[in-house]
Design a protein around this motif. Structure first.
Motif, PDB file in Angstrom:
ATOM      1  N   PHE A 296      14.439  24.894  49.989  1.00  0.00           N
ATOM      2  CA  PHE A 296      14.919  23.690  49.321  1.00  0.00           C
ATOM      3  C   PHE A 296      16.355  23.432  49.749  1.00  0.00           C
ATOM      4  N   SER A 298      18.893  20.464  52.452  1.00  0.00           N
ATOM      5  CA  SER A 298      18.912  19.214  53.205  1.00  0.00           C
ATOM      6  C   SER A 298      18.859  19.450  54.708  1.00  0.00           C
ATOM      7  N   TYR A 454       5.798  23.099  53.149  1.00  0.00           N
ATOM      8  CA  TYR A 454       6.059  22.243  51.988  1.00  0.00           C
ATOM      9  C   TYR A 454       7.190  21.267  52.320  1.00  0.00           C
ATOM     10  N   PRO A 455       7.137  20.005  51.907  1.00  0.00           N
ATOM     11  CA  PRO A 455       6.127  19.398  51.020  1.00  0.00           C
ATOM     12  C   PRO A 455       4.933  18.794  51.741  1.00  0.00           C
ATOM     13  N   TYR A 456       4.878  18.941  53.072  1.00  0.00           N
ATOM     14  CA  TYR A 456       3.777  18.341  53.821  1.00  0.00           C
ATOM     15  C   TYR A 456       2.430  18.875  53.353  1.00  0.00           C
ATOM     16  N   LYS A 458       1.725  20.062  50.306  1.00  0.00           N
ATOM     17  CA  LYS A 458       1.789  20.195  48.856  1.00  0.00           C
ATOM     18  C   LYS A 458       0.400  20.172  48.225  1.00  0.00           C
ATOM     19  N   ALA A 480       7.121  24.578  44.025  1.00  0.00           N
ATOM     20  CA  ALA A 480       6.322  23.575  44.726  1.00  0.00           C
ATOM     21  C   ALA A 480       5.440  22.798  43.757  1.00  0.00           C
ATOM     22  N   GLY A 483       7.304  20.187  42.072  1.00  0.00           N
ATOM     23  CA  GLY A 483       7.792  19.122  42.933  1.00  0.00           C
ATOM     24  C   GLY A 483       9.266  19.199  43.261  1.00  0.00           C
ATOM     25  N   GLU A 485      12.459  19.376  45.369  1.00  0.00           N
ATOM     26  CA  GLU A 485      12.811  19.011  46.742  1.00  0.00           C
ATOM     27  C   GLU A 485      14.305  18.742  46.818  1.00  0.00           C
ATOM     28  N   GLY A 486      14.817  18.684  48.053  1.00  0.00           N
ATOM     29  CA  GLY A 486      16.204  18.298  48.263  1.00  0.00           C
ATOM     30  C   GLY A 486      17.167  19.463  48.247  1.00  0.00           C
TER      31      GLY A 486
END
Length: 890
Positions: A296, A298, A454-456, A458, A480, A483, A485-486
């Motif tokens: 997780f 950027s 992830y997240p492809y 998920k 995951a 959800g 992310e970032g």
């Protein structure tokens, strides 16, 4: 963690200092044992990954403050190199010095020093590269304050360290521990190591060449003389000849002697030494270390992805390509026992109890008893953990299992000689699956690949999580599913966690009482992390307040992400809005009361007999269920049960906790039905053992039988984009949250709390009724085992109104035939045709709603399960054109 490769797993043990049993801390609680303090500090060491440092894997706490540390290990060390009598070339000395300094500098960036640097702690891998071992001993023991032995070896310690003297925590004559050592301490130890490596060997060599004279100038004469005397070669130094200066190796040794054997103020740090011109010719051969990008963040995770030079090398030993912590986890599952391995090597020696009796003193001062047990002193011998048993256990696993294809639509279990056995394992209880070595290997590898994508991937993570989640990857898997992310780290760091706030006092009081049976969470480091994560959540949610129970909600996330506070905070911040929306308002009474009322309706819907009994004795959910839902059961269950419970909870929507609560009550059903109010209060004050796997299984069944809109709450989270979060094709309809669906004229309308409490049975929306009827006719997936639909609509209007239009397939039982105009029961409506539909979802349709509520309440009173009311009555269906008008008979 990095792959095992050619490394091995090693274990060493030591004892923490024992604390007095009759002393309490300032808060009145018993003092935290030093072994637990060490265990908490150790955790950060698992995150320190560098090519020059041996990777720490795990720490285990045993009896009598014994600790066993597991880490990456190599059999060869600098000590072995010296014992072989080999002469180190200048290039070799520079290489070793540079690589040791690389490791020391990386440690210094993390605020750590080695302090225990010695020849046998500088390990060498198969390529001759340096691996520093036991570099975390000084940090985990709080600079030696938590153990009774000194950290470091006298012949390698810097003068300023020796000048401080020894410190024993149990010695009351010392008021405080000495100041912690800095990076320059390790530089001195490195100088001694290099002196041993080259100068001493060369001096021995020239002893046989007839060279008679050698001297150093200035203060270096005394330093080198002391070192030479320490290592037994003073006479050799005195007879060496000055022309040895022309030897390249000794020039290197002399350089490092000048640089490292200086006074503390002038001595360089590892970072300064790395920038010295002496390394200009060697530093170009080393690639700067880049820390792997976390899941997780950027940054692009595949930016530095490299393929192996020879892919055929991967086929030689699949297990060595797995991460070190993964191999150790599988080793434990395969029967590995740390204490047994150390006992076999006589590192741990057990004694009969009679031999461990303490000393006692007579009046004349004469003492009897045993002397100091030397087994409590430090023995830094590292025992290699044998992997033969693990390899034998996994010998039947095909190579394809280590590299599963994610795009394959077939079974997730790879084909192998034991594929049938693995398929059978899936049907076994979860506790058995989690202890099956081969099964866990397959699941860990699969989840590892899915999470890296992830997240492809998920949706595939959701799919596999329905089967089970391997304990080793549970923290990332939960993130995951929530959800996450970032760049969570940057967001977490931007939150002010230091400025005092009014909530600090309550947090300080709650933390020492939250899951303190767990060694990790009860450690001082655990308390610090607890405080930071909780405070970050309070500060970042100014519209909400801290309620007791928030600490229990934080505990599972902190335990699974102990070394990643940002991820623990992110998971907690995503979990609360989904399942506990507005529960932490300053005035949450309306939210709690609505939640408990819906729960009461769920009890009546699934188990009317139990509901009737609890209502008769006055044992309402307000008396026992608030801690359940406010903490999502973390206040009533230990962590190991919460993990299994939340593995499934995270797959469900915000209504799934209702089903868990009903499932718990059904496990206690016999005792609840047989007891009165006082006995029930006592029963829930000390909740009996709950079979969590059975609870999860029954919760899923209850969840699939509950119409979506039956658990509608107007104070739930507002609509958002719905995802795939169900339990498979058979329950697709029930998977998404009703709050997430777009509102239409057929949706359920909000109901005032007083009106909601007045109704025993839940309401369902018109669109719910229509969907259920359509699904029941579409195929067998929505039918009972006998092939009958799961739902039956009971229209209680008059015969005339029914004939003007009704739902297709519904039955008509006029309200007037069962109840008088005053609401008195005239004839039991269950004595006729309705008895044939017991067990199905019964939807009462009427207008007005008061008649439907009375009819449903009577069905519940006579123990009819799964009774609900159509919200809005028949009028809600009239605009749809779905009402059927019977054809006139000719």
């Amino acid at each position: 963690m990095r792959p095992l490769k050619d490394a091995q797993l090693g274990a060493f043990t030591f004892f923490a200092s024992a604390l007095p049993h009759d002393v309490c801390g300032s808060n009145g609680l018993p003092l935290t044992p030093n072994s637990i303090k060490i265990l908490g500090r150790f955790q950060i060491l698992k995150t320190i990954t560098h090519p020059r440092l041996c990777q720490y894997v795990d720490i285990s706490r045993g009896k009598h403050e014994r600790l066993i540390v597991v880490a990456e290990h190599f059999e060869s060390s600098l000590s072995d190199f010296q014992k072989q009598g080999k002469t180190a070339s200048p290039e070799t000395v520079l290489q070793i010095a540079y690589e040791v300094l690389e490791g020391l500098e990386f440690m210094n960036k993390h605020g750590m020093v080695h302090r225990a640097l010695s020849a046998h702690n500088v390990l060498m891998d198969c390529k001759g590269n340096v691996k520093l071992a036991k570099f975390g001993l000084y940090h985990m023991t709080d600079h030696g304050a938590d153990v009774d032995f000194p950290i470091g070896y006298p012949s390698y310690l810097a003068p300023e360290v020796i000048a401080q003297g020894s410190f024993h925590p149990s010695d009351s004559s010392h008021d405080a521990a000495p100041l912690p050592s800095g990076p320059k301490t390790d530089v001195w130890s490195l100088g001694v190591l290099l002196f041993e490596l080259c100068a001493v060997r060369i001096l021995h060599k020239h002893l046989h060449t007839g060279i008679r004279y050698f001297s150093f100038s200035g203060c270096m004469d005394d330093i080198v003389t002391v070192l030479a005397e320490e290592h037994g070669c003073l006479d050799t130094i005195k007879i060496l000849y000055i022309k040895i200066h022309f030897n390249g190796t000794l020039r290197v040794c002399r350089y490092f002697a000048v640089m490292t054997f200086m006074f503390l103020s002038s001595r360089p740090t590892p970072a300064q030494l790395l920038g010295d011109p002496v390394f200009s010719g060697i530093s170009c051969f080393y690639t700067p270390f880049q820390k792997p990008v976390s899941l997780f963040s950027s940054s692009l995770r595949c930016a530095h992805l490299e393929l192996p030079e020879d892919i055929s090398d991967l086929c030689k030993d699949y297990l060595s390509e797995r991460a070190i912590d993964e191999v150790y986890h599988l080793w434990c599952l395969a029967g590995g026992d740390l204490e047994k391995e150390l006992t076999n090597k006589e590192i741990i020696q057990s004694k009969p109890p009679i031999c461990t009796l303490p000393n006692f003193v007579l009046e004349d001062g004469e003492s009897f008893g045993q002397g100091r047990d030397r087994s409590f002193l430090l023995d830094d011998t590292t025992v290699t953990l044998p992997l033969c048993q693990l390899r034998n256990r996994l010998k039947d696993v095909a190579g394809e299992a280590y590299y599963p294809l994610l795009e394959d639509e077939q079974s997730s279990l790879p084909q192998s000689n034991s594929s049938n056995e693995l398929s059978a394992t899936v049907t076994l209880p979860l506790i058995i699956r989690e202890r099956d070595t081969e099964y866990q290997l397959i699941r860990i590898i699969l989840f590892d690949r899915l999470l890296k994508a992830y997240p492809y991937k998920k949706n595939l993570v959701w799919k596999e999580a329905r089967v089970d989640i391997p304990p080793l990857v549970r923290g990332l898997a939960w993130a995951a599913l929530l959800g996450i992310e970032g760049d969570i780290q940057a967001k977490y760091e931007s939150i002010d966690k230091d400025t005092p706030i009014p909530t600090d006092r309550q947090i300080e009081v709650d933390i020492p009482r939250c899951h303190q049976y767990d060694e990790l969470l009860s450690s001082p480091q655990g308390h610090i992390k607890f405080r930071r994560v909780l405070k970050a959540w309070v500060v970042s949610h100014p519209d909400l307040v801290y309620w007791q129970g928030l600490d229990s909600l934080c505990a599972p996330f902190l335990y699974l992400n102990f070394n990643n506070e940002a991820l623990a905070y992110a998971c907690m911040s995503a979990f609360i809005p989904k399942y506990l929306y507005n529960f932490f308002l300053k005035d949450n009474s309306h939210v709690i009361q609505e939640y408990l009322t819906v729960f009461s309706q769920m009890i009546a819907f699934h188990d009317p007999e139990l509901s009737n009994h609890l209502n008769e004795i006055g044992f309402i959910p307000d008396l026992y269920a608030i801690p359940w839902f406010l903490t999502m059961f973390t206040h009533v269950f230990p962590l190991h049960k919460i993990f299994h419970l939340w593995d499934t909870l995270l797959l469900g929507n915000s209504s799934f906790p209702f089903c868990i609560g009903v499932a718990i009550l059904q496990q206690l059903r016999d005792r609840l039905l047989a007891n009165g109010f006082n006995e029930c209060i006592l029963l829930f004050s000390d909740l009996p053992e709950i079979d969590i796997e059975r609870c999860v299984r029954e919760s899923i069944n209850l969840f699939c039988w509950t119409p979506k809109s039956a658990t509608y709450r107007q104070h739930a989270q507002p609509p958002k984009a719905a995802g795939d979060n169900g339990f498979g094709k058979a329950a697709t309809y029930y998977s998404s949250d009703y709050q997430d669906m777009a509102k239409t004229d057929l949706s359920r309308e909000p109901l005032a709390l007083c009106d909601l409490k007045a109704e025993v049975s839940p309401r369902i929306s018109a669109e719910d009724l229509i969907d259920l009827c359509e699904l029941s006719l579409a195929g067998p997936t929505k039918r009972t085992k006998a092939g009958r639909p799961k739902i039956i609509a009971v229209d209680i209007r008059s015969v005339e109104d029914f004939s003007r239009g009704h739902i297709s397939g519904s039955i008509n039982i006029p309200f007037s035939t069962a109840f008088s105009p005053d609401g008195e029961l005239v004839q039991c409506p269950t004595s006729g045709i309705l008895q044939n539909y017991r067990g199905r979802v019964i939807v009462i349709i009427s207008h007005p709603m008061k008649s439907a509520a009375m009819f449903a309440a009577h069905l519940v009173k006579v123990n009819f399960p799964r009774v609900c009311i159509l919200d809005g009555g028949i009028n809600r269906l009239k605009p749809t054109g779905l009402l059927t008008v019977p054809s006139p008979q000719i």
